[in-house]
Design a protein around this motif. Structure first.
Motif, PDB file in Angstrom:
ATOM      1  N   GLU A  56      27.869 -12.933  14.068  1.00  0.00           N
ATOM      2  CA  GLU A  56      27.736 -13.790  15.247  1.00  0.00           C
ATOM      3  C   GLU A  56      28.324 -15.171  15.000  1.00  0.00           C
ATOM      4  O   GLU A  56      28.979 -15.744  15.870  1.00  0.00           O
ATOM      5  CB  GLU A  56      26.257 -13.900  15.662  1.00  0.00           C
ATOM      6  N   SER A  57      28.083 -15.741  13.812  1.00  0.00           N
ATOM      7  CA  SER A  57      28.623 -17.077  13.533  1.00  0.00           C
ATOM      8  C   SER A  57      30.140 -17.048  13.401  1.00  0.00           C
ATOM      9  O   SER A  57      30.823 -17.995  13.787  1.00  0.00           O
ATOM     10  CB  SER A  57      27.980 -17.674  12.276  1.00  0.00           C
ATOM     11  N   VAL A  58      30.700 -15.936  12.887  1.00  0.00           N
ATOM     12  CA  VAL A  58      32.159 -15.813  12.794  1.00  0.00           C
ATOM     13  C   VAL A  58      32.759 -15.725  14.192  1.00  0.00           C
ATOM     14  O   VAL A  58      33.752 -16.392  14.499  1.00  0.00           O
ATOM     15  CB  VAL A  58      32.556 -14.596  11.936  1.00  0.00           C
ATOM     16  N   ARG A  59      32.140 -14.934  15.073  1.00  0.00           N
ATOM     17  CA  ARG A  59      32.634 -14.854  16.459  1.00  0.00           C
ATOM     18  C   ARG A  59      32.502 -16.191  17.162  1.00  0.00           C
ATOM     19  O   ARG A  59      33.339 -16.556  17.967  1.00  0.00           O
ATOM     20  CB  ARG A  59      31.881 -13.787  17.243  1.00  0.00           C
ATOM     21  N   GLY A  60      31.443 -16.919  16.875  1.00  0.00           N
ATOM     22  CA  GLY A  60      31.271 -18.234  17.476  1.00  0.00           C
ATOM     23  C   GLY A  60      32.282 -19.245  16.981  1.00  0.00           C
ATOM     24  O   GLY A  60      32.712 -20.127  17.730  1.00  0.00           O
ATOM     25  N   THR A  61      32.700 -19.126  15.721  1.00  0.00           N
ATOM     26  CA  THR A  61      33.660 -20.068  15.140  1.00  0.00           C
ATOM     27  C   THR A  61      35.101 -19.683  15.435  1.00  0.00           C
ATOM     28  O   THR A  61      35.892 -20.510  15.892  1.00  0.00           O
ATOM     29  CB  THR A  61      33.461 -20.154  13.608  1.00  0.00           C
ATOM     30  N   LEU A  62      35.456 -18.427  15.173  1.00  0.00           N
ATOM     31  CA  LEU A  62      36.853 -17.988  15.314  1.00  0.00           C
ATOM     32  C   LEU A  62      37.142 -17.304  16.648  1.00  0.00           C
ATOM     33  O   LEU A  62      38.303 -17.134  17.010  1.00  0.00           O
ATOM     34  CB  LEU A  62      37.216 -17.027  14.178  1.00  0.00           C
ATOM     35  N   GLY A  63      36.110 -16.873  17.361  1.00  0.00           N
ATOM     36  CA  GLY A  63      36.326 -16.171  18.619  1.00  0.00           C
ATOM     37  C   GLY A  63      36.375 -14.672  18.411  1.00  0.00           C
ATOM     38  O   GLY A  63      36.118 -14.154  17.327  1.00  0.00           O
ATOM     39  N   GLN A  64      36.713 -13.959  19.474  1.00  0.00           N
ATOM     40  CA  GLN A  64      36.805 -12.504  19.449  1.00  0.00           C
ATOM     41  C   GLN A  64      37.926 -12.070  18.503  1.00  0.00           C
ATOM     42  O   GLN A  64      39.041 -12.573  18.598  1.00  0.00           O
ATOM     43  CB  GLN A  64      37.069 -11.994  20.871  1.00  0.00           C
ATOM     44  N   PRO A  65      37.676 -11.131  17.584  1.00  0.00           N
ATOM     45  CA  PRO A  65      38.752 -10.684  16.688  1.00  0.00           C
ATOM     46  C   PRO A  65      39.826  -9.896  17.433  1.00  0.00           C
ATOM     47  O   PRO A  65      39.570  -9.333  18.499  1.00  0.00           O
ATOM     48  CB  PRO A  65      38.030  -9.804  15.663  1.00  0.00           C
ATOM     49  N   SER A  66      41.030  -9.861  16.860  1.00  0.00           N
ATOM     50  CA  SER A  66      42.111  -9.067  17.443  1.00  0.00           C
ATOM     51  C   SER A  66      41.731  -7.596  17.456  1.00  0.00           C
ATOM     52  O   SER A  66      41.974  -6.886  18.429  1.00  0.00           O
ATOM     53  CB  SER A  66      43.404  -9.257  16.655  1.00  0.00           C
ATOM     54  N   PHE A  67      41.133  -7.121  16.341  1.00  0.00           N
ATOM     55  CA  PHE A  67      40.573  -5.779  16.288  1.00  0.00           C
ATOM     56  C   PHE A  67      39.592  -5.712  15.129  1.00  0.00           C
ATOM     57  O   PHE A  67      39.571  -6.589  14.274  1.00  0.00           O
ATOM     58  CB  PHE A  67      41.650  -4.683  16.193  1.00  0.00           C
ATOM     59  N   THR A  68      38.760  -4.677  15.130  1.00  0.00           N
ATOM     60  CA  THR A  68      37.761  -4.490  14.082  1.00  0.00           C
ATOM     61  C   THR A  68      37.990  -3.152  13.405  1.00  0.00           C
ATOM     62  O   THR A  68      38.640  -2.259  13.949  1.00  0.00           O
ATOM     63  CB  THR A  68      36.330  -4.522  14.663  1.00  0.00           C
ATOM     64  N   SER A  69      37.424  -3.013  12.198  1.00  0.00           N
ATOM     65  CA  SER A  69      37.582  -1.761  11.463  1.00  0.00           C
ATOM     66  C   SER A  69      36.787  -0.658  12.144  1.00  0.00           C
ATOM     67  O   SER A  69      35.767  -0.907  12.779  1.00  0.00           O
ATOM     68  CB  SER A  69      37.106  -1.935  10.022  1.00  0.00           C
ATOM     69  N   GLN A  70      37.251   0.563  12.021  1.00  0.00           N
ATOM     70  CA  GLN A  70      36.579   1.705  12.616  1.00  0.00           C
ATOM     71  C   GLN A  70      35.797   2.509  11.588  1.00  0.00           C
ATOM     72  O   GLN A  70      34.906   3.266  11.945  1.00  0.00           O
ATOM     73  CB  GLN A  70      37.596   2.616  13.309  1.00  0.00           C
ATOM     74  N   PHE A  71      36.141   2.369  10.311  1.00  0.00           N
ATOM     75  CA  PHE A  71      35.512   3.146   9.249  1.00  0.00           C
ATOM     76  C   PHE A  71      35.092   2.210   8.130  1.00  0.00           C
ATOM     77  O   PHE A  71      35.681   1.151   7.924  1.00  0.00           O
ATOM     78  CB  PHE A  71      36.480   4.203   8.695  1.00  0.00           C
ATOM     79  N   GLY A  72      34.076   2.607   7.391  1.00  0.00           N
ATOM     80  CA  GLY A  72      33.623   1.819   6.256  1.00  0.00           C
ATOM     81  C   GLY A  72      32.870   0.574   6.690  1.00  0.00           C
ATOM     82  O   GLY A  72      32.327   0.498   7.791  1.00  0.00           O
ATOM     83  N   ASP A  73      32.823  -0.405   5.783  1.00  0.00           N
ATOM     84  CA  ASP A  73      32.134  -1.653   6.079  1.00  0.00           C
ATOM     85  C   ASP A  73      32.838  -2.372   7.223  1.00  0.00           C
ATOM     86  O   ASP A  73      34.051  -2.296   7.371  1.00  0.00           O
ATOM     87  CB  ASP A  73      32.104  -2.557   4.839  1.00  0.00           C
ATOM     88  N   PRO A  74      32.068  -3.115   8.047  1.00  0.00           N
ATOM     89  CA  PRO A  74      32.693  -3.816   9.177  1.00  0.00           C
ATOM     90  C   PRO A  74      33.654  -4.910   8.704  1.00  0.00           C
ATOM     91  O   PRO A  74      33.352  -5.650   7.771  1.00  0.00           O
ATOM     92  CB  PRO A  74      31.517  -4.414   9.946  1.00  0.00           C
ATOM     93  N   VAL A  75      34.819  -4.970   9.343  1.00  0.00           N
ATOM     94  CA  VAL A  75      35.840  -5.981   9.037  1.00  0.00           C
ATOM     95  C   VAL A  75      36.414  -6.480  10.354  1.00  0.00           C
ATOM     96  O   VAL A  75      36.710  -5.685  11.244  1.00  0.00           O
ATOM     97  CB  VAL A  75      36.973  -5.391   8.156  1.00  0.00           C
ATOM     98  N   TYR A  76      36.549  -7.805  10.475  1.00  0.00           N
ATOM     99  CA  TYR A  76      37.212  -8.417  11.625  1.00  0.00           C
ATOM    100  C   TYR A  76      38.620  -8.804  11.197  1.00  0.00           C
ATOM    101  O   TYR A  76      38.812  -9.373  10.124  1.00  0.00           O
ATOM    102  CB  TYR A  76      36.492  -9.675  12.092  1.00  0.00           C
ATOM    103  N   TYR A  77      39.593  -8.515  12.044  1.00  0.00           N
ATOM    104  CA  TYR A  77      40.978  -8.884  11.790  1.00  0.00           C
ATOM    105  C   TYR A  77      41.452  -9.826  12.903  1.00  0.00           C
ATOM    106  O   TYR A  77      41.308  -9.515  14.075  1.00  0.00           O
ATOM    107  CB  TYR A  77      41.883  -7.648  11.765  1.00  0.00           C
ATOM    108  N   TYR A  78      42.018 -10.947  12.509  1.00  0.00           N
ATOM    109  CA  TYR A  78      42.620 -11.899  13.438  1.00  0.00           C
ATOM    110  C   TYR A  78      44.112 -11.924  13.125  1.00  0.00           C
ATOM    111  O   TYR A  78      44.511 -12.334  12.037  1.00  0.00           O
ATOM    112  CB  TYR A  78      42.007 -13.291  13.262  1.00  0.00           C
ATOM    113  N   VAL A  79      44.939 -11.461  14.051  1.00  0.00           N
ATOM    114  CA  VAL A  79      46.368 -11.258  13.809  1.00  0.00           C
ATOM    115  C   VAL A  79      47.192 -12.196  14.688  1.00  0.00           C
ATOM    116  O   VAL A  79      46.940 -12.322  15.883  1.00  0.00           O
ATOM    117  CB  VAL A  79      46.771  -9.795  14.100  1.00  0.00           C
ATOM    118  N   ALA A  80      48.185 -12.853  14.074  1.00  0.00           N
ATOM    119  CA  ALA A  80      49.117 -13.721  14.797  1.00  0.00           C
ATOM    120  C   ALA A  80      50.530 -13.393  14.351  1.00  0.00           C
ATOM    121  O   ALA A  80      50.772 -13.091  13.184  1.00  0.00           O
ATOM    122  CB  ALA A  80      48.806 -15.185  14.528  1.00  0.00           C
ATOM    123  N   SER A  81      51.473 -13.472  15.285  1.00  0.00           N
ATOM    124  CA  SER A  81      52.863 -13.160  14.970  1.00  0.00           C
ATOM    125  C   SER A  81      53.789 -14.043  15.793  1.00  0.00           C
ATOM    126  O   SER A  81      53.531 -14.284  16.969  1.00  0.00           O
ATOM    127  CB  SER A  81      53.135 -11.685  15.257  1.00  0.00           C
TER     128      SER A  81
END
Length: 164
Positions: A56-81
């Motif tokens: 919750e604090s990560v979403r509050g600081t960085l916002g909604q992630p670009s995508f999240t992991s589907q398997f294993g431990d939860p991971v947030y990915y923020y992607v820029a190009s």
């Protein structure tokens, strides 16, 4: 036909047209820059502390992630190009950044890692077919393979709905 007297400023008109046309011609030589994805703020990404922050604090600081992991431990990915495209050319990736925020099973930040353009892998698929398990059937077998299978053994019992 209109005749201009000599030395009346006609060369100055040509020079003026050339000066006005030059920026339009050079405008076609510029590249198009396209930015997509997450706009990273180094102050905000540096504020994420492993062991202290949670989802919750990560979403509050960085916002909604670009995508999240589907398997294993939860991971947030923020992607820029950022890509650049020259006239009549293919877009080329200039800057690529991925911020990976990994969490433990309880939801606390485990690690924050950064990846760039050097970490991108080029994947070339082998051939134009995907191998699958199962039988290899042709078009006609697929088309006519179920003829006679409808109402075969194991279908509805003979008689009424109560088996009589």
């Amino acid at each position: 036909m209109v005749q201009f007297p000599k030395n009346t400023g006609f060369p100055a008109l040509k020079a003026a047209v050339a000066v006005l046309a030059l920026p339009a011609l050079l405008g076609g030589c510029t590249s198009i820059t396209d930015r997509r994805g997450y706009v990273a703020d180094p102050v905000l990404t540096g504020a994420i502390t492993p062991g202290l922050d949670n989802r919750e604090s990560v979403r509050g600081t960085l916002g909604q992630p670009s995508f999240t992991s589907q398997f294993g431990d939860p991971v947030y990915y923020y992607v820029a190009s950022t890509t650049e495209q020259r006239v009549f050319g293919q877009p080329q990736i200039e800057v690529h950044q991925v911020i990976k925020v990994a969490f433990d099973p309880s939801g606390t930040v485990n690690s924050v890692t950064f990846a760039g353009k050097d970490d991108v892998r080029d994947i070339n698929p082998d051939g134009d077919k995907t191998p699958t398990l199962g039988r290899h059937r042709g078009f006609l077998q697929d088309l006519f393979g179920n003829i006679g299978a409808v109402g075969a053994a194991g279908a509805a019992p003979v008689g009424g709905p109560n088996g009589s």
